[in-house]
Write an enzyme that holds these catalytic residues in place. Sequence first.
Site, mmCIF file in Angstrom:
data_model
loop_
_atom_site.group_PDB
_atom_site.id
_atom_site.type_symbol
_atom_site.label_atom_id
_atom_site.label_comp_id
_atom_site.label_asym_id
_atom_site.label_seq_id
_atom_site.Cartn_x
_atom_site.Cartn_y
_atom_site.Cartn_z
ATOM 1 N N HIS A 1 -16.596 -63.950 55.841
ATOM 2 C CA HIS A 1 -16.630 -65.160 55.019
ATOM 3 C C HIS A 1 -15.510 -65.205 53.988
ATOM 4 C CE1 HIS A 1 -18.958 -62.721 52.003
ATOM 5 N NE2 HIS A 1 -18.336 -63.517 51.157
ATOM 6 N N ASP B 1 -21.265 -61.049 59.717
ATOM 7 C CA ASP B 1 -20.280 -61.273 58.651
ATOM 8 C C ASP B 1 -19.406 -60.029 58.484
ATOM 9 O OD1 ASP B 1 -18.878 -62.319 56.546
ATOM 10 O OD2 ASP B 1 -20.501 -62.165 55.082
ATOM 11 N N GLY C 1 -16.809 -62.200 44.073
ATOM 12 C CA GLY C 1 -15.604 -61.374 43.966
ATOM 13 C C GLY C 1 -15.809 -59.989 44.535
ATOM 14 N N SER D 1 -17.461 -59.673 47.353
ATOM 15 C CA SER D 1 -17.591 -59.931 48.782
ATOM 16 C C SER D 1 -16.615 -59.086 49.596
ATOM 17 C CB SER D 1 -17.326 -61.410 49.081
ATOM 18 O OG SER D 1 -18.366 -62.207 48.594
ATOM 19 N N GLY D 2 -17.102 -58.553 50.709
ATOM 20 C CA GLY D 2 -16.258 -57.748 51.584
ATOM 21 C C GLY D 2 -16.160 -56.296 51.177
#
Length: 654
Positions: free
Chosen positions: A459, A510, A602, A604-605
Amino acid sequence: LSSCFSALSLLPSRCLQSQILCFYRLEANTVAQRFSSPGYPKGYLPKSRCQWQIRASEDNAIFVTFPFFHIEDDCSDDFVSIYDSLSPDDSQAITEKCGQRPPSNPLAVTSSGNIMLINFITDSVVQRPGFEAEYKAIPKSKVKTCGGVLSENKGVFTSPLYPSFYPPSVDCKWTIKVTVGKKVRVKFTMFRMKEPGVDIRVCHKDYVDVMGTKYCGEMSSLDLTSETNVLDVSFHSDESFTDKGFSAIYSAFDPANPCPNKFACASGICIGEELQCDGWNDCGDMSDEMKCRCEEDQYSCDNGLCKPKLWVCDRVNDCGDWSDEKSCSCGENEWRCGDGLCMPQDVVCDQKMDCEDGSDEASCKTSPGICSDFSFKCMNAQCVNKVNAQCDRVNDCSDDSDEANCACGTRPYKLNRIVGGQNAELGEWPWQVSLHFLTYGHTCGASIISAKWLLSAAHCFVTNRNVFIFTHSQCYSGMQDQYKQDGVERRAIKKIITNPDYNQMTFDYDVALLELSEPLKFTNTIQPICLPASSHVFPAGMSCWVTGWGALREGGSKAQLLQKAMVKIINDTVCNIVTEGQVTSRMLCSGFLAGGVDACQGDSGGPMVCFEESGKWFQAGIVSWGEGCARRNKPGVYSRVSKLVDWIKKETGI
């Protein structure tokens, strides 16, 4: 001892053929001077035997710090030993160290008198850079002066010379006096007094004494409360072996209201009222979970604890006495399969897959031919029925493939345990990566899984079925501070591969892979994380860590310094209920149902990593989605790496 030159090119051939013997006499004064190990920084040779005798004037002591320290990690091979004398007498040893230390945590020691001996012994053939040391004379009065009366209502006090090692043969006493009618609370933010052969229940060597109890060793949590408005804290170090010591915060509080608008734990610390009776041991001593009146949505354990009803019959001993699992559908002599089906107890380890998921044969050494979701698959197609067989330092596969590709998940730097810290230390999470997009700065996190590949969330890159063009994007490895580039490696992104099954609506699958324009160079602050096998189990309740530069609170700005937060894995049944059925098998929940700790925008990942008994860190999850940040009953949802690892390995060839 015969003298040998410290430059490798000038070492006499006699020394190279046998042992390298080096002996130096140094005079310390108030101006700092330096010395280094033979061959520094190119690398020391094996079988080195070097001594440095340091003297100072009679009214001074000697202070030595090591700005750079990188020795072989096994102290039985190579080590530096330091003595509070001019002879290598264990009764006068200050410390013995090996390994490598980050700039944020240098080795620094002090003598009790005007002499010191430093020995450097190497046997290993593994070449390391060695060390650089700085020494100077400091007044004895500075070494021996400590303690006193603390009359303010709050303040900080530390062991002598903290954060350097405290000196040998020192006794200190602090008397803390606060306003009459109040009590003293002391919280140790750092506590380490470790010494070989010491029983920490007795603490007969170095210790802190508070209210007649001695404390030593290394503690992750120590909070003490006085009985009156006066508290005495004593510190003692004997003649041998010193350590970092302690740093403590003290404050006055009203015993009638010790934690305004918060819950007071028995240990004296304060926690949010919403954390009381929520099923988690937030105080550390279970005092927040005692004497609870269970709510309608809670289960009353036999031992008096309250746990969410959602945790009943989830095959996890949440109560601690198994009472939440004893009244489940399966009888006393029955086995409950992973899907909830009950089987006779004798089906377990009978070399047949009676449960559809094979859970009855998991961890059975007598079931070598059984392959299930719980089995580790060897490269030669052999199945190993052992929980988390991968990289556990035991060769379970006949082709040893379970121990292949295990050069990952380690933190080279030796780091202090800082109690309750949220800012990450340099090198603490060496697999963490910051992704920068155009001029927006940090936008997402990622983790290093090899020299050329990073793991992140789909995402971060996909919007309206299109992939962002990352021509002007950079990834930064080895970063702690967003405004500092020292030791940071910057790389452009060559290719982005998102999972073809990624669903923008549900966030299923994801996951994304980033190929770098050129390989990373692994250093003390840049290392890959271990990928779990598809059979790897991260059990509910396990404590893991999530890291990133995301917002410090919902709607807040991004962090400048890398942040860390401990989260607990939440069982799948609860995860599915609190997310109202939005969780797939490629997802897992982690956090605290009470809220307060979570990943945020922020992050994310970025990785959620867990430490295994094998000494390796494995990535359990990728920060994916959640409702807000740290809300009650809204834990963070992560992509489950073990369910995606086959695709990851296929695309990267790792």
